[in-house]
Design a protein around this motif. Sequence first.
Motif, PDB file in Angstrom:
ATOM      1  N   GLY A 347       0.677  -1.247   0.048  1.00 46.50           N
ATOM      2  CA  GLY A 347       0.023  -0.003  -0.116  1.00 46.50           C
ATOM      3  C   GLY A 347       0.811   1.314   0.143  1.00 46.50           C
ATOM      4  N   ASP A 348       2.245   1.113   0.054  1.00 48.43           N
ATOM      5  CA  ASP A 348       2.902   2.174  -0.130  1.00 48.43           C
ATOM      6  C   ASP A 348       3.145   2.903  -1.590  1.00 48.43           C
ATOM      7  OD1 ASP A 348       3.509   2.116   2.599  1.00 48.43           O
ATOM      8  OD2 ASP A 348       5.524   1.365   2.295  1.00 48.43           O
ATOM      9  N   LEU A 349       3.021   3.891  -1.791  1.00 45.56           N
ATOM     10  CA  LEU A 349       3.008   4.718  -2.963  1.00 45.56           C
ATOM     11  C   LEU A 349       4.332   5.512  -3.235  1.00 45.56           C
ATOM     12  CD1 LEU A 349       1.781   5.589  -5.695  1.00 45.56           C
ATOM     13  CD2 LEU A 349       0.720   7.625  -4.453  1.00 45.56           C
ATOM     14  N   TYR A 350       4.878   5.336  -4.467  1.00 44.97           N
ATOM     15  CA  TYR A 350       6.175   5.697  -4.626  1.00 44.97           C
ATOM     16  C   TYR A 350       5.941   6.668  -6.090  1.00 44.97           C
ATOM     17  CZ  TYR A 350       8.502   2.775  -1.551  1.00 44.97           C
ATOM     18  OH  TYR A 350       8.891   2.012  -0.222  1.00 44.97           O
ATOM     19  N   PHE A 351       6.418   7.867  -6.310  1.00 41.31           N
ATOM     20  CA  PHE A 351       6.198   8.638  -7.472  1.00 41.31           C
ATOM     21  C   PHE A 351       7.183   9.507  -7.508  1.00 41.31           C
ATOM     22  CE2 PHE A 351       4.206  10.764  -3.844  1.00 41.31           C
ATOM     23  CZ  PHE A 351       4.538  12.085  -4.152  1.00 41.31           C
ATOM     24  N   SER A 352       7.428  10.315  -8.543  1.00 38.95           N
ATOM     25  CA  SER A 352       8.422  11.371  -8.854  1.00 38.95           C
ATOM     26  C   SER A 352       7.820  12.807  -8.840  1.00 38.95           C
ATOM     27  CB  SER A 352       9.322  11.182 -10.067  1.00 38.95           C
ATOM     28  OG  SER A 352      10.292  10.104 -10.069  1.00 38.95           O
ATOM     29  N   SER A 353       8.395  13.697  -8.388  1.00 41.59           N
ATOM     30  CA  SER A 353       7.838  14.992  -8.527  1.00 41.59           C
ATOM     31  C   SER A 353       8.912  16.036  -8.535  1.00 41.59           C
ATOM     32  CB  SER A 353       7.071  15.432  -7.153  1.00 41.59           C
ATOM     33  OG  SER A 353       6.771  16.802  -7.012  1.00 41.59           O
ATOM     34  N   ASN A 354       8.423  17.403  -9.158  1.00 43.92           N
ATOM     35  CA  ASN A 354       9.419  18.474  -9.547  1.00 43.92           C
ATOM     36  C   ASN A 354       8.981  19.563  -8.566  1.00 43.92           C
ATOM     37  OD1 ASN A 354       7.155  19.480 -10.900  1.00 43.92           O
ATOM     38  ND2 ASN A 354       8.271  19.479 -12.777  1.00 43.92           N
ATOM     39  N   TYR A 355       8.108  19.094  -7.635  1.00 44.69           N
ATOM     40  CA  TYR A 355       7.406  20.381  -6.854  1.00 44.69           C
ATOM     41  C   TYR A 355       7.857  20.278  -5.286  1.00 44.69           C
ATOM     42  CZ  TYR A 355       4.190  23.753  -5.048  1.00 44.69           C
ATOM     43  OH  TYR A 355       3.555  24.914  -4.522  1.00 44.69           O
ATOM     44  N   HIS A 356       7.580  18.883  -4.862  1.00 50.28           N
ATOM     45  CA  HIS A 356       7.622  18.655  -3.320  1.00 50.28           C
ATOM     46  C   HIS A 356       9.370  18.895  -3.321  1.00 50.28           C
ATOM     47  CE1 HIS A 356       4.064  16.820  -2.445  1.00 50.28           C
ATOM     48  NE2 HIS A 356       4.074  16.190  -3.480  1.00 50.28           N
ATOM     49  N   PRO A 357       9.725  19.568  -1.934  1.00 44.84           N
ATOM     50  CA  PRO A 357      11.382  19.744  -1.936  1.00 44.84           C
ATOM     51  C   PRO A 357      12.145  18.538  -2.170  1.00 44.84           C
ATOM     52  CG  PRO A 357       9.960  20.600   0.006  1.00 44.84           C
ATOM     53  CD  PRO A 357       9.158  19.635  -0.834  1.00 44.84           C
ATOM     54  N   GLY A 358      13.208  18.866  -3.086  1.00 44.18           N
ATOM     55  CA  GLY A 358      14.043  17.901  -3.667  1.00 44.18           C
ATOM     56  C   GLY A 358      15.350  18.364  -3.809  1.00 44.18           C
ATOM     57  N   ILE A 359      16.383  17.156  -4.294  1.00 47.62           N
ATOM     58  CA  ILE A 359      17.532  17.541  -4.734  1.00 47.62           C
ATOM     59  C   ILE A 359      17.579  18.288  -6.050  1.00 47.62           C
ATOM     60  CG2 ILE A 359      19.950  16.823  -5.085  1.00 47.62           C
ATOM     61  CD1 ILE A 359      19.091  14.555  -3.172  1.00 47.62           C
ATOM     62  N   GLY A 360      16.985  18.104  -6.869  1.00 48.51           N
ATOM     63  CA  GLY A 360      17.140  18.649  -8.311  1.00 48.51           C
ATOM     64  C   GLY A 360      16.353  17.786  -9.416  1.00 48.51           C
ATOM     65  N   GLY A 361      15.683  18.618 -10.393  1.00 47.69           N
ATOM     66  CA  GLY A 361      14.832  18.091 -11.458  1.00 47.69           C
ATOM     67  C   GLY A 361      14.040  17.082 -10.874  1.00 47.69           C
ATOM     68  N   LEU A 362      13.497  15.911 -11.089  1.00 51.41           N
ATOM     69  CA  LEU A 362      12.554  14.995 -10.681  1.00 51.41           C
ATOM     70  C   LEU A 362      13.054  14.239  -9.574  1.00 51.41           C
ATOM     71  CD1 LEU A 362      10.682  13.404 -13.755  1.00 51.41           C
ATOM     72  CD2 LEU A 362       9.776  15.202 -11.922  1.00 51.41           C
TER      73      LEU A 362
END
Length: 657
Positions: A347-362
Motif C-alpha cells: 500500500g505504499d506509493l512511490y512517485f516522482s515530483s518536481n514540486y515537493h522539496p528535492g535535490i533537483g529535477g525530478l
Amino acid sequence: MKHPVFPYILLILMVIMLGSCSVGKYMKAAAKSYEIGEHYNAIEKYRKAYRSPKLSVEKPEIAFRIAESYKSLSDFAKAVVWYKNAIKRNYSEPICMLHYADCLKATQKYEEAITWYQTYLGVKPDDGLAKNGLEGAKIAKEWLDKPNRYMVGIVKELNSNNNDYCPAFVGGRDNEVIFTSTRDVVTGKRKSNITGTRFGDLFTSKFEIQKQKWEKPKLLDQNNLINTASDEGAAALSDKGDQMIFTRCVYDKTKDIGAQLFSTNQSRDEWSEPTLIELVGDSLIAAQPSLGSDGTLYFVSDRPGGYGGKDIWMAKDKGGTYDKPVNLGPEINTPGDEMFPFMRENGDLYFSSNYHPGIGGLDIFKAVKDDKGKWKVENMKAPINSPGDDFGISFIKGEVEKGMFSSNRKGSRSDDIYSFYLPPKVFNAMGEVSNKDTKQNIDGAMIRIIGTDGTNLKMRADGGRFQIKLKPETEYVIAAFRDGYLNDKVRTSTVGLEDSKDFHFQFKLAPTDEPIKVNNINYAFGSYEITEESKLALDTVVQLLNLNPSIKIELMAHTDFVGSDKFNSELSQKRAQSVVDYLISKGINPARLIAKGYGKTWPKKVTKAIAKQYDFLKRNDELNEEFIMKLTPEQQEIAKMLDRRTEFRVLSNDFHE
C-alpha cells in the motif's frame, strides 16, 4: 567603365527582404513548435532565429524560450546558459528567475540557486514552488554529503547509448524485467519532435543465474502487436505477470493524439492484441500506469480537476473496465508535476515530483497513509535521488527494499536504469565487564540480554568481553553479574535508528568484600539533613538495590577527627539513619538496611584511584589525625574531606522478601 548603381541597391534590398522573410519564417515555425510542446524542434528553430542581427528586441524572449525547452528536455546545464542570457538581456517575466534557480539547483550550484530563489520570492513571496525549491537547495548538499543506506549501481547490461527507463519486474520476480528504450533496434525509426530521440519500444531481459548478469535485451513482442511505429512507453504488470498495461503515443501527422493506455494479456508466452483503455472523461494524456494488488489502476494525466501540471489519478477495476478516475489529492499532487507512480503490495506509493522539496529535477518520493488515511510524503534522498531526474522506480515483490529505477544523473549516457538495494541494518553490541576498583576485566562474568521482541539470553563474558547482534526496533536491558560483585545493567534501544550502529558497553562491578562509597552525599555543617543534591546520588543506590534484590547492606557514615568522640558518633549515626530513611521512602524493604555511624573511628584508607588523583597520598595511607596533621593546610582539608564519607557494605547475599 562605370557600373549603374541602381541594380546593386535593388539586389541589397532583395537580400534584406529575403533575410527578413527567412527570419520571420523561423520565428513563426519556432513559436508553433514551442506552443505544442515540440521542444527539440523549437530549440533548433529559435537558435537559427537568434543568430539574426535583426531580432535584437526579440532576443530576450527567444533566449527564455530556448531555456524553457532545454529545461523541459532535462538538459539543465544548457538551460542555465540560456536563462542567464535572458536575464542579462533584461527579460521582464519573473518566472525566468524561478526556472533559472531550478536549473542551478539541478546542476548543483546551490548557493546561486538560493540567491535566485530569494530574489524571485522578493517579487512573488507566496509562490509555493519557489519556497519548496529554496528548501530543497538548502538541504540538498547535506543529503548528498550524507547519503542513506541504499546501495545504488548502474545496470550496464540493460542500458544503451540511448534512453532506457521505467523498468517493471514481470510478476514482481527478480529474474525478468520489461522496460522502455529508444535504442537503435526499435521498430519505428521516426524521431520525436519533442525530444529529438527515436520513438521508444518495450524490451525484455531475463537474469542469467549462471553468469550472474542480465541477458542482452530484446524486443518484447516479435509479432509487432505491442511495439509499433508509434511511441511505446512506461508499462505496468499485474501481480501474476499475465496482464500488462502500457503507454502508447500514437503518431498521427494530422493531429496530436497524445498519450493513451493500452491493455494486453499474455498466454503461452505470447501477448494479445492491445486494446485501448477507455477512461471516462479522458484527457489528452493518460500515461505511466501502475497496478495495485487489487487491480486498481494508477496513472498520470493532466485531465481537468487536478491541482496543476500533471497529477496522479486512480481508477477502480470493474472487471475489464474502470471506474471514473479519482485524483489522489493534494497530499500527493501539487501545482507542479507528479509522475511515474508505483504502488507496492503493502500500500505504499512511490512517485516522482518536481514540486515537493528535492535535490533537483525530478525526485522520487515515498507516500505512506497514516491512521487517518492521510498520505505522508517523504523524499527518498540520496543516493536514490540526485541533482538530475530520478523516476520510474519499481520494486521486487516481497523484497524489503530492492528493485530498479531510472535516472539521467551524472555518469549516465542518457536516461539509464539503476538498481537499488537497502541492506539490513546491523547493530553490533560489544562490551567489557571490569572490577570497579581495580579496573581489571572480570573473567567468567555472565551477561543477560532481555528484549521487547522476546529475546531472553544468557552468555558468558570470556576474559570479561562479550559481543552480540541486536535486532532493529527493539528495546533491551543488558545486565552483567558475577559472584562476589554487585550486578550492573544498562538500557538501550534500536527503535527509530535509521542507520546501522555499533554499541559499546562498559560494566563496572563493585566487589562486595570492600565498602562502597556513595559519592556526592553532602550535609549542612553539623547537620544530618540530606541536601537535594545528595538525594540524586542516593537514587543511584536505590537503583543498585533494586538491581540486586537479594543483598542486605549496612549504611556507614563517617566523620573526620574534628570534634568530640560523642558528637561525631551521634552525628554520624543520625546521618546514616537519614540515608536509610530516604531509601525506605523510595520503596526499599527496611529489613535490607542497617544504619551505623562510626564517627571518626574508621579513618579512610587511600585506594589506588585516590592515590592517582592526589599526588601527596600513597595507596594504603590511613587518613587518621596523626597522618593528616603532618600535611599542609590545603592538603589537610582534602584529607578530611575524604574522611567525611557515606559508604555501604554488603552484609549478606541471601535476602528474600
